[in-house]
Design an enzyme around this catalytic site. Structure first.
Site, PDB file in Angstrom:
ATOM      1  N   HIS A   1       0.831  -1.207   0.000  1.00 26.21           N
ATOM      2  CA  HIS A   1       0.000   0.000   0.000  1.00 26.21           C
ATOM      3  C   HIS A   1       0.866   1.257   0.000  1.00 26.21           C
ATOM      4  O   HIS A   1       0.666   2.174  -0.803  1.00 26.21           O
ATOM      5  CB  HIS A   1      -0.929  -0.019   1.222  1.00 26.21           C
ATOM      6  CG  HIS A   1      -1.741   1.222   1.395  1.00 26.21           C
ATOM      7  ND1 HIS A   1      -3.011   1.343   0.876  1.00 26.21           N
ATOM      8  CD2 HIS A   1      -1.469   2.393   2.015  1.00 26.21           C
ATOM      9  CE1 HIS A   1      -3.480   2.549   1.180  1.00 26.21           C
ATOM     10  NE2 HIS A   1      -2.563   3.209   1.869  1.00 26.21           N
ATOM     11  N   GLU A   2       1.833   1.313   0.903  1.00 27.15           N
ATOM     12  CA  GLU A   2       2.685   2.505   1.000  1.00 27.15           C
ATOM     13  C   GLU A   2       3.552   2.682  -0.247  1.00 27.15           C
ATOM     14  O   GLU A   2       3.757   3.800  -0.713  1.00 27.15           O
ATOM     15  CB  GLU A   2       3.545   2.451   2.266  1.00 27.15           C
ATOM     16  CG  GLU A   2       2.755   2.427   3.570  1.00 27.15           C
ATOM     17  CD  GLU A   2       1.745   3.550   3.738  1.00 27.15           C
ATOM     18  OE1 GLU A   2       1.940   4.638   3.169  1.00 27.15           O
ATOM     19  OE2 GLU A   2       0.748   3.341   4.448  1.00 27.15           O
TER      20      GLU A   2
ATOM     21  N   HIS B   1       1.649   4.454  -2.885  1.00 28.18           N
ATOM     22  CA  HIS B   1       1.667   5.919  -2.802  1.00 28.18           C
ATOM     23  C   HIS B   1       2.895   6.488  -3.521  1.00 28.18           C
ATOM     24  O   HIS B   1       2.804   7.488  -4.230  1.00 28.18           O
ATOM     25  CB  HIS B   1       1.680   6.389  -1.347  1.00 28.18           C
ATOM     26  CG  HIS B   1       0.372   6.211  -0.648  1.00 28.18           C
ATOM     27  ND1 HIS B   1      -0.827   6.633  -1.172  1.00 28.18           N
ATOM     28  CD2 HIS B   1       0.084   5.670   0.561  1.00 28.18           C
ATOM     29  CE1 HIS B   1      -1.797   6.348  -0.320  1.00 28.18           C
ATOM     30  NE2 HIS B   1      -1.271   5.768   0.745  1.00 28.18           N
TER      31      HIS B   1
ATOM     32  N   ASP C   1      -5.050   7.339  -1.618  1.00 30.04           N
ATOM     33  CA  ASP C   1      -5.913   6.473  -0.817  1.00 30.04           C
ATOM     34  C   ASP C   1      -7.290   6.412  -1.460  1.00 30.04           C
ATOM     35  O   ASP C   1      -7.734   7.378  -2.085  1.00 30.04           O
ATOM     36  CB  ASP C   1      -6.058   7.024   0.611  1.00 30.04           C
ATOM     37  CG  ASP C   1      -4.870   6.675   1.481  1.00 30.04           C
ATOM     38  OD1 ASP C   1      -4.349   5.556   1.359  1.00 30.04           O
ATOM     39  OD2 ASP C   1      -4.471   7.523   2.283  1.00 30.04           O
TER      40      ASP C   1
END
Length: 193
Positions: free
Chosen positions: A128-129, A132, A138
């Site tokens: 997920h990170e 980014h 998000d």
């Protein structure tokens, strides 16, 4: 498994090399379909990551990077070589997971122990990170099938894979960046998940 298609750049390099050495280079007839040539014309952009500061999460970070490598063609994430500066720094701390992108494909990721202590999956956090850093926002609230739904999918969600829309967005981010038509990265914006 996601397999990268070889680029036609090797043939060009060999042609130039032979011509510089005084030899004669002859192009072999192409057995590649036109659509495959177009697909392979843009090679993956390689970004390095340094997980040396990620403490107990290093294997989760490596797995998160591997998941992105399996999922998209436009980007390849590799561990940084000794003595070189990484595009992406990954650190462990006691806060909540977050990312600080500087430019597309560059920045700092924090694997926060607070989320891990609450029961969130470390590989999902890592993927997920890194998402980014690859330009994804998000998508909260969201289902477990959306990697970028982050913590709103709940602690039972262990899916570390981007969905079709997220994969396409990363592909587009980097193809637009290569073409010079992409939107500027959200430089200096902390994304707390």
């Amino acid at each position: 498994m996601h397999v990268r298609k070889p680029t036609i750049g090797l043939a060009a390099v060999l042609t130039v090399t032979f011509s510089l050495m005084g030899g004669q280079a002859v192009a072999a007839p192409s057995t590649t379909a036109p659509s495959e040539v177009a697909d392979s014309a843009v090679a993956a952009r390689v970004f390095t990551y340094d997980a040396s500061g990620s403490a107990e999460f290093k294997s989760a970070v490596d797995r998160g990077a591997a998941i992105w490598n399996e999922s998209v063609d436009a980007v390849e994430l590799r561990p940084v070589a000794a003595g070189q500066r990484a595009n992406i720094r990954v650190l462990a701390d006691n806060g909540w997971p977050r990312a600080l992108p500087t430019t597309l494909g560059n920045g700092t990721v924090y694997i926060g122990r607070q989320a891990v202590d609450q029961g969130y999956n470390t590989i999902r956090i890592s993927s997920h990170e890194l998402g980014h850093i690859l330009g994804l926002p998000d998508r909260k609230p969201g289902p477990c099938s959306s990697l970028m739904s982050g913590s709103t999918a709940g602690t039972a969600c262990t899916n570390p894979y981007p969905n079709t829309v997220e994969k396409a967005e990363v592909e587009d981010n980097f193809s637009s960046a290569l073409a010079g038509t992409g939107e500027a990265a959200r430089s200096g914006v902390m994304i707390v998940d």
